[in-house]
Write a protein that holds these residues in place. Structure first.
Motif, PDB file in Angstrom:
ATOM      1  N   SER A   1       0.833  -1.193   0.000  1.00 50.32           N
ATOM      2  CA  SER A   1       0.000   0.000   0.000  1.00 50.32           C
ATOM      3  C   SER A   1       0.870   1.246   0.000  1.00 50.32           C
ATOM      4  O   SER A   1       2.074   1.192   0.271  1.00 50.32           O
ATOM      5  CB  SER A   1      -0.913   0.010   1.228  1.00 50.32           C
ATOM      6  N   GLN A   2       0.243   2.377  -0.329  1.00 51.19           N
ATOM      7  CA  GLN A   2       0.903   3.680  -0.269  1.00 51.19           C
ATOM      8  C   GLN A   2      -0.056   4.631   0.431  1.00 51.19           C
ATOM      9  O   GLN A   2      -1.095   4.991  -0.125  1.00 51.19           O
ATOM     10  CB  GLN A   2       1.239   4.178  -1.679  1.00 51.19           C
ATOM     11  N   MET A   3       0.280   5.014   1.648  1.00 53.94           N
ATOM     12  CA  MET A   3      -0.622   5.796   2.487  1.00 53.94           C
ATOM     13  C   MET A   3      -0.261   7.278   2.560  1.00 53.94           C
ATOM     14  O   MET A   3      -1.071   8.101   2.958  1.00 53.94           O
ATOM     15  CB  MET A   3      -0.629   5.217   3.905  1.00 53.94           C
ATOM     16  N   VAL A   4       0.961   7.635   2.167  1.00 53.69           N
ATOM     17  CA  VAL A   4       1.420   9.017   2.293  1.00 53.69           C
ATOM     18  C   VAL A   4       1.002   9.807   1.055  1.00 53.69           C
ATOM     19  O   VAL A   4       1.430   9.500  -0.062  1.00 53.69           O
ATOM     20  CB  VAL A   4       2.946   9.066   2.491  1.00 53.69           C
TER      21      VAL A   4
ATOM     22  N   ALA B   1       6.593  11.361  -3.310  1.00 60.13           N
ATOM     23  CA  ALA B   1       6.931  11.746  -4.680  1.00 60.13           C
ATOM     24  C   ALA B   1       6.949  10.570  -5.644  1.00 60.13           C
ATOM     25  O   ALA B   1       6.704  10.730  -6.837  1.00 60.13           O
ATOM     26  CB  ALA B   1       8.295  12.439  -4.689  1.00 60.13           C
ATOM     27  N   THR B   2       7.274   9.376  -5.148  1.00 61.22           N
ATOM     28  CA  THR B   2       7.364   8.209  -6.027  1.00 61.22           C
ATOM     29  C   THR B   2       6.564   7.053  -5.429  1.00 61.22           C
ATOM     30  O   THR B   2       6.272   7.032  -4.239  1.00 61.22           O
ATOM     31  CB  THR B   2       8.829   7.763  -6.206  1.00 61.22           C
ATOM     32  N   ASP B   3       6.227   6.116  -6.257  1.00 66.26           N
ATOM     33  CA  ASP B   3       5.486   4.947  -5.783  1.00 66.26           C
ATOM     34  C   ASP B   3       6.302   4.185  -4.746  1.00 66.26           C
ATOM     35  O   ASP B   3       7.525   4.067  -4.860  1.00 66.26           O
ATOM     36  CB  ASP B   3       5.169   3.996  -6.942  1.00 66.26           C
ATOM     37  N   ALA B   4       5.625   3.650  -3.737  1.00 67.94           N
ATOM     38  CA  ALA B   4       6.293   2.816  -2.740  1.00 67.94           C
ATOM     39  C   ALA B   4       6.844   1.571  -3.430  1.00 67.94           C
ATOM     40  O   ALA B   4       6.101   0.866  -4.113  1.00 67.94           O
ATOM     41  CB  ALA B   4       5.306   2.424  -1.643  1.00 67.94           C
TER      42      ALA B   4
END
Length: 237
Positions: free
Chosen positions: A36-39, A43-46
């Motif tokens: 997942s990416q929560m932030v 700037a870039t994908d996790a």
């Protein structure tokens, strides 16, 4: 590694045999991490940098490999409680023979291991440790190291040596695990670190070496091995 040739030339053939019943003859266990990416301002994908630990011949096929795989992935083999230490949690795949005896018939060699769930798990992973059992004669008193991820293989060897666990890069062509068809070599970097462990060594890791009791009687030598492998896995991306 059974002394006789495999009965089944693929996992498809094993599953197609009506005498093999999931939950009675064999079991499959696996886990894939959540990604997942929560932030919101990232700037870039996790990066998806997961790692997997495999025991494709677990349970009664190559005894001890299931318990080691679960622990290296970060889960207690008895309680399945997740580890909270720095190396974190990893994906895992276990295929386990459940028969009271004769589980060797469920052995499908790694280069013929066309299991769809296991294949997808490995292909989505960057790194893999694959755990196997071999005879004491093949082991020659040491864990035999193979696989096409030479970086991880060498790091595992270094960590085992630091822990005082005898190991070596195998010269036995049957244990090299360098076929690209080996399921564990189908990672994103097209390699794995494969450990072949002798019967006596695997037995020495448990107070009671039976299928019901192994997970409950892991001893300090078991956890020494697990710690070394978890340290090795933490050293690669």
């Amino acid at each position: 590694m059974p002394p006789e040739p495999d009965i089944y030339n693929s996992m498809t053939a094993l599953y197609s045999d009506p005498s093999n019943v999931e939950g009675t003859t064999y079991a499959k266990r696996w886990k894939r991490h959540e990604w997942s990416q929560m932030v919101e301002k990232q700037a870039t994908d996790a990066p998806e940098t997961q790692k997997i630990v495999m025991a494709i011949h677990g349970g009664g096929i190559e005894p001890g490999t299931s318990e080691i795989a679960l622990a290296v992935a970060g889960y207690h083999p008895d309680t399945l409680v997740a580890s909270v230490d720095d190396p974190g949690l990893h994906d895992f795949w276990l295929f386990e023979g459940l028969l009271p005896s004769g589980n060797g018939k469920l052995h499908v060699t790694a280069s013929h291991y066309n299991e769809p769930i296991a294949t997808e798990l490995v292909q989505n992973a960057r790194r893999c440790i694959s755990l196997h059992g071999c005879s004491d004669t093949q082991a020659n008193g040491k864990i035999q190291m193979g696989g096409l991820d030479f970086e991880l293989r060498d790091i595992v060897l270094e960590e085992l040596t630091i822990a005082g666990i005898p190991a070596e890069i195998t010269t036995n062509k049957m244990l090299r695990s360098e076929s690209p068809d080996n399921i564990a070599n189908k990672t994103k970097i097209l390699g794995c670190a494969q450990l072949e462990m002798g019967t006596s060594y695997r037995s020495s890791l448990f107070g009671t070496n039976t299928q019901p009791q192994r997970k409950k009687t892991t001893n300090p030598q078991f956890w020494l091995l697990v710690e070394a492998l978890r340290k090795a896995m933490s050293r690669v991306q």
